[in-house]
Design a protein around this motif. Structure first.
Motif, PDB file in Angstrom:
ATOM      1  N   TYR A  28       0.796  -1.227   0.000  1.00 15.57           N
ATOM      2  CA  TYR A  28       0.000   0.000   0.000  1.00 15.57           C
ATOM      3  C   TYR A  28       0.836   1.288   0.000  1.00 15.57           C
ATOM      4  N   PRO A  29       1.963   1.353   0.732  1.00 15.07           N
ATOM      5  CA  PRO A  29       2.743   2.602   0.703  1.00 15.07           C
ATOM      6  C   PRO A  29       3.287   2.952  -0.676  1.00 15.07           C
ATOM      7  N   ILE A  30       3.424   1.936  -1.536  1.00 18.78           N
ATOM      8  CA  ILE A  30       3.987   2.177  -2.873  1.00 18.78           C
ATOM      9  C   ILE A  30       3.026   1.624  -3.940  1.00 18.78           C
ATOM     10  N   PHE A  31       1.726   1.717  -3.679  1.00 15.56           N
ATOM     11  CA  PHE A  31       0.701   1.069  -4.498  1.00 15.56           C
ATOM     12  C   PHE A  31       0.821   1.446  -5.977  1.00 15.56           C
ATOM     13  N   THR A  32       0.806   2.755  -6.274  1.00 19.21           N
ATOM     14  CA  THR A  32       0.880   3.197  -7.670  1.00 19.21           C
ATOM     15  C   THR A  32       2.220   2.839  -8.294  1.00 19.21           C
ATOM     16  N   LEU A  33       3.287   3.035  -7.540  1.00 14.89           N
ATOM     17  CA  LEU A  33       4.633   2.732  -8.059  1.00 14.89           C
ATOM     18  C   LEU A  33       4.765   1.253  -8.411  1.00 14.89           C
ATOM     19  N   LEU A  34       4.131   0.382  -7.621  1.00 16.68           N
ATOM     20  CA  LEU A  34       4.177  -1.051  -7.881  1.00 16.68           C
ATOM     21  C   LEU A  34       3.574  -1.370  -9.249  1.00 16.68           C
ATOM     22  N   TYR A  35       2.406  -0.798  -9.529  1.00 17.82           N
ATOM     23  CA  TYR A  35       1.746  -1.019 -10.815  1.00 17.82           C
ATOM     24  C   TYR A  35       2.616  -0.517 -11.966  1.00 17.82           C
ATOM     25  N   LEU A  36       3.204   0.649 -11.784  1.00 16.73           N
ATOM     26  CA  LEU A  36       4.042   1.209 -12.844  1.00 16.73           C
ATOM     27  C   LEU A  36       5.285   0.354 -13.077  1.00 16.73           C
ATOM     28  N   ASP A  37       5.850  -0.211 -12.007  1.00 19.33           N
ATOM     29  CA  ASP A  37       7.029  -1.064 -12.151  1.00 19.33           C
ATOM     30  C   ASP A  37       6.704  -2.404 -12.816  1.00 19.33           C
ATOM     31  N   TYR A  38       5.460  -2.854 -12.676  1.00 15.93           N
ATOM     32  CA  TYR A  38       5.051  -4.068 -13.381  1.00 15.93           C
ATOM     33  C   TYR A  38       4.873  -3.820 -14.882  1.00 15.93           C
ATOM     34  N   GLY A  39       4.941  -2.532 -15.297  1.00 13.84           N
ATOM     35  CA  GLY A  39       4.869  -2.192 -16.720  1.00 13.84           C
ATOM     36  C   GLY A  39       3.573  -1.545 -17.148  1.00 13.84           C
ATOM     37  N   LEU A  40       2.708  -1.186 -16.195  1.00 19.46           N
ATOM     38  CA  LEU A  40       1.440  -0.555 -16.526  1.00 19.46           C
ATOM     39  C   LEU A  40       1.591   0.965 -16.536  1.00 19.46           C
ATOM     40  N   SER A  41       0.700   1.651 -17.262  1.00 21.43           N
ATOM     41  CA  SER A  41       0.718   3.117 -17.299  1.00 21.43           C
ATOM     42  C   SER A  41      -0.217   3.671 -16.230  1.00 21.43           C
ATOM     43  N   LEU A  42      -0.120   4.979 -15.969  1.00 18.87           N
ATOM     44  CA  LEU A  42      -0.970   5.617 -14.971  1.00 18.87           C
ATOM     45  C   LEU A  42      -2.439   5.551 -15.375  1.00 18.87           C
ATOM     46  N   SER A  43      -2.730   5.693 -16.669  1.00 20.26           N
ATOM     47  CA  SER A  43      -4.108   5.591 -17.156  1.00 20.26           C
ATOM     48  C   SER A  43      -4.640   4.170 -16.982  1.00 20.26           C
ATOM     49  N   GLN A  44      -3.783   3.162 -17.262  1.00 25.68           N
ATOM     50  CA  GLN A  44      -4.185   1.765 -17.044  1.00 25.68           C
ATOM     51  C   GLN A  44      -4.447   1.497 -15.567  1.00 25.68           C
ATOM     52  N   PHE A  45      -3.600   2.085 -14.714  1.00 27.55           N
ATOM     53  CA  PHE A  45      -3.783   1.945 -13.273  1.00 27.55           C
ATOM     54  C   PHE A  45      -5.147   2.480 -12.849  1.00 27.55           C
ATOM     55  N   ALA A  46      -5.493   3.671 -13.339  1.00 29.01           N
ATOM     56  CA  ALA A  46      -6.787   4.268 -12.993  1.00 29.01           C
ATOM     57  C   ALA A  46      -7.937   3.421 -13.519  1.00 29.01           C
ATOM     58  N   MET A  47      -7.802   2.897 -14.748  1.00 30.53           N
ATOM     59  CA  MET A  47      -8.879   2.090 -15.331  1.00 30.53           C
ATOM     60  C   MET A  47      -9.038   0.749 -14.615  1.00 30.53           C
ATOM     61  N   LEU A  48      -7.933   0.162 -14.173  1.00 30.91           N
ATOM     62  CA  LEU A  48      -8.023  -1.088 -13.406  1.00 30.91           C
ATOM     63  C   LEU A  48      -8.782  -0.871 -12.101  1.00 30.91           C
ATOM     64  N   ASN A  49      -8.610   0.295 -11.507  1.00 28.17           N
ATOM     65  CA  ASN A  49      -9.350   0.598 -10.291  1.00 28.17           C
ATOM     66  C   ASN A  49     -10.821   0.879 -10.576  1.00 28.17           C
ATOM     67  N   VAL A  50     -11.123   1.354 -11.773  1.00 31.10           N
ATOM     68  CA  VAL A  50     -12.520   1.492 -12.198  1.00 31.10           C
ATOM     69  C   VAL A  50     -13.161   0.106 -12.301  1.00 31.10           C
ATOM     70  N   ILE A  51     -12.427  -0.842 -12.887  1.00 27.80           N
ATOM     71  CA  ILE A  51     -12.924  -2.219 -13.008  1.00 27.80           C
ATOM     72  C   ILE A  51     -13.127  -2.829 -11.628  1.00 27.80           C
ATOM     73  N   TRP A  52     -12.193  -2.568 -10.712  1.00 30.25           N
ATOM     74  CA  TRP A  52     -12.325  -3.026  -9.325  1.00 30.25           C
ATOM     75  C   TRP A  52     -13.614  -2.496  -8.709  1.00 30.25           C
ATOM     76  N   ALA A  53     -13.850  -1.192  -8.893  1.00 29.49           N
ATOM     77  CA  ALA A  53     -15.060  -0.575  -8.333  1.00 29.49           C
ATOM     78  C   ALA A  53     -16.322  -1.113  -9.004  1.00 29.49           C
ATOM     79  N   ALA A  54     -16.263  -1.313 -10.334  1.00 33.16           N
ATOM     80  CA  ALA A  54     -17.428  -1.825 -11.062  1.00 33.16           C
ATOM     81  C   ALA A  54     -17.797  -3.229 -10.580  1.00 33.16           C
ATOM     82  N   THR A  55     -16.785  -4.045 -10.295  1.00 35.65           N
ATOM     83  CA  THR A  55     -17.035  -5.396  -9.775  1.00 35.65           C
ATOM     84  C   THR A  55     -17.771  -5.320  -8.442  1.00 35.65           C
ATOM     85  N   ILE A  56     -17.346  -4.403  -7.602  1.00 28.35           N
ATOM     86  CA  ILE A  56     -18.004  -4.249  -6.301  1.00 28.35           C
ATOM     87  C   ILE A  56     -19.429  -3.741  -6.477  1.00 28.35           C
ATOM     88  N   VAL A  57     -19.622  -2.813  -7.423  1.00 32.94           N
ATOM     89  CA  VAL A  57     -20.966  -2.286  -7.682  1.00 32.94           C
ATOM     90  C   VAL A  57     -21.916  -3.414  -8.071  1.00 32.94           C
TER      91      VAL A  57
END
Length: 444
Positions: A28-57
């Protein structure tokens, strides 16, 4: 009730253990940085969290209804196992193929959202109803206060260790101490916080398995079709009750606005700290400082939530949040940490306020369902702001050079959107509240 008396109640004790271990994630302290280091972009990171929220909805309210019919413990146990699986996926996914990585993270976000919705409301309902059976439901705010303090204490350890695990210089010294080749960059370290979280997930499974539930009239004798039918009826009746009860509706609307806006920002806090020139190792100290603030101020949060008149409470919190977002948009180094701390306190206090008022107004038979509506409204907002921010960031980043994007100038400039977004929606909800309150008093 004293702490010892609270911990002597098994369901409350395991509720505290489950909540604390479920959210004790070393990355959690490096949550965004972790995603970026795995090779994802900031926009992909935001969209993955949209999918996370949509699943919960999609799964939030039905899962709450199933908790009230099939059994709350079953859903909490299932949630803990799914949590273990979704963390294991990113712990062992091979990197190099960005399409594969994105696909695995996509499944991870779906499973994470499902796990969150299964537990949401069910664990809380189990603990609250145990207190109610013993005539001690008035102690619920104290339980939440204890939860905050224990979770914050655990959080100090998790954030300090998690950030240290991601600091190249610190880990290089540790590697050399045990005779291993020193890591060259954070990509060499990115799995370590995930492995540590996987171990903590076992504790969540243990806590879930040890929770107990009194059998309801739905649990044992009805067929699956009858149970499904009862769950759907309970969902619709709870939804109708929420929409027709202004007291509950406005608490949920304000909660969703405060929660989903701040969660979206705090999800990216590691990127924010890096943008205002704070070294990665210090992320852990900031996280630990936040946990200390929670421990110290937990009692103040409870007293504010219990004693302050709702309209005054919401107005003060709203104003403080606007000031915080404006301060964040200035991008000040070092001092930019202060508004992030204020947001943490606001979320903490708002959560106690909402839980206190909702549990007081809700009947036991549909408590998990109504609490799931709270999660539903939050995640609708979180999904909306996530999609909006992903589009907005992609749009404005086109006006910056690659060098400016790497220096996080575009990211810092995008943060002013949080101030405008929150202020606009807060004023709109307040206008709606003013109209409703003029006809009939909402908070009596």
């Amino acid at each position: 009730m004293k702490l010892k008396e609270i911990l002597e109640i098994p369901n409350v004790r395991y509720f505290l253990m489950f909540r604390c271990s479920y959210f004790a994630r070393f990355y959690y302290p490096i949550f965004t940085l972790l995603y970026l280091d795995y090779g994802l972009s900031l926009s992909q990171f935001a969209m993955l969290n949209v999918i996370w929220a949509a699943t919960i909805v999609i799964s939030e309210v039905p899962s709450g209804a199933f908790a009230d019919t099939l059994g709350r413990k079953k859903l909490v146990v299932l949630s803990s196992f799914i949590m273990f699986i979704e963390i294991a996926m990113i712990a062992f996914v091979p990197t190099g193929n960005t399409t594969l990585v994105f696909g695995v993270f996509l499944i991870n976000r779906i499973l994470s959202g499902l796990a969150m919705s299964l537990a949401s409301g069910a664990d809380e309902a189990l603990a609250y109803d145990t207190l109610k059976e013993q005539g001690k439901e008035s102690a619920w705010p104290q339980v939440l206060q204890v939860q905050l303090r224990i979770a914050s204490t655990v959080g100090i350890i998790v954030t300090l260790v998690g950030a240290a695990m991601y600091d190249v210089h610190f880990m290089a010294n540790l590697y050399q101490l045990v005779g291993l080749p020193a890591p060259e960059n954070t990509r060499d370290l990115m799995r370590i916080p995930v492995y540590a979280t996987l171990l903590v997930a076992v504790v969540a499974i243990y806590a879930a398995l040890n929770m107990r539930e009194e059998k309801t009239s739905f649990t044992s004798n009805n067929s699956r079709c009858e149970t499904l039918s009862a769950s759907l009826k309970l969902t619709f009746s709870a939804g109708k009750w929420v929409l027709s009860t202004p007291y509950v509706l406005f608490i949920m609307l304000y909660y969703s606005l405060f929660e989903h806006t701040s969660r979206m920002f705090l999800t990216m806090d590691s990127q924010y700290y890096r943008s205002i020139d704070i070294p990665i190792l210090y992320f852990g100290f900031i996280g630990a400082g936040i946990s200390v603030v929670k421990i110290i101020l937990a009692g103040h949060s409870r007293r504010l939530a219990e004693r302050m008149e709702p309209k005054a409470f919401i107005a003060i919190m709203g104003l403080a949040t606007m000031v915080s977002y404006y301060w964040i948009s200035l991008g000040w180094s070092i001092y930019g940490v202060i508004p992030a701390l204020i947001l943490i306190f606001i979320i903490m206090t708002m959560n106690i306020f909402v839980s206190y008022h909702l549990n007081k107004k809700t009947e036991s038979h549909n408590r998990a369902t109504v609490l799931s509506f709270k999660g539903l409204m939050f995640n609708l907002g979180y999904g909306f702001i996530g999609a909006l921010y992903a589009y907005y960031y992609k749009l404005i980043s086109q006006n910056y050079s690659t060098e400016e994007i790497e220096r996080n100038i575009s990211f810092l400039d995008s943060l002013s959107a949080f101030f405008y977004y929150f202020t606009l929606l807060f004023l709109l909800i307040s206008l709606y509240f003013f109209i409703k309150n003029k006809r009939n008093k909402v908070f009596e």
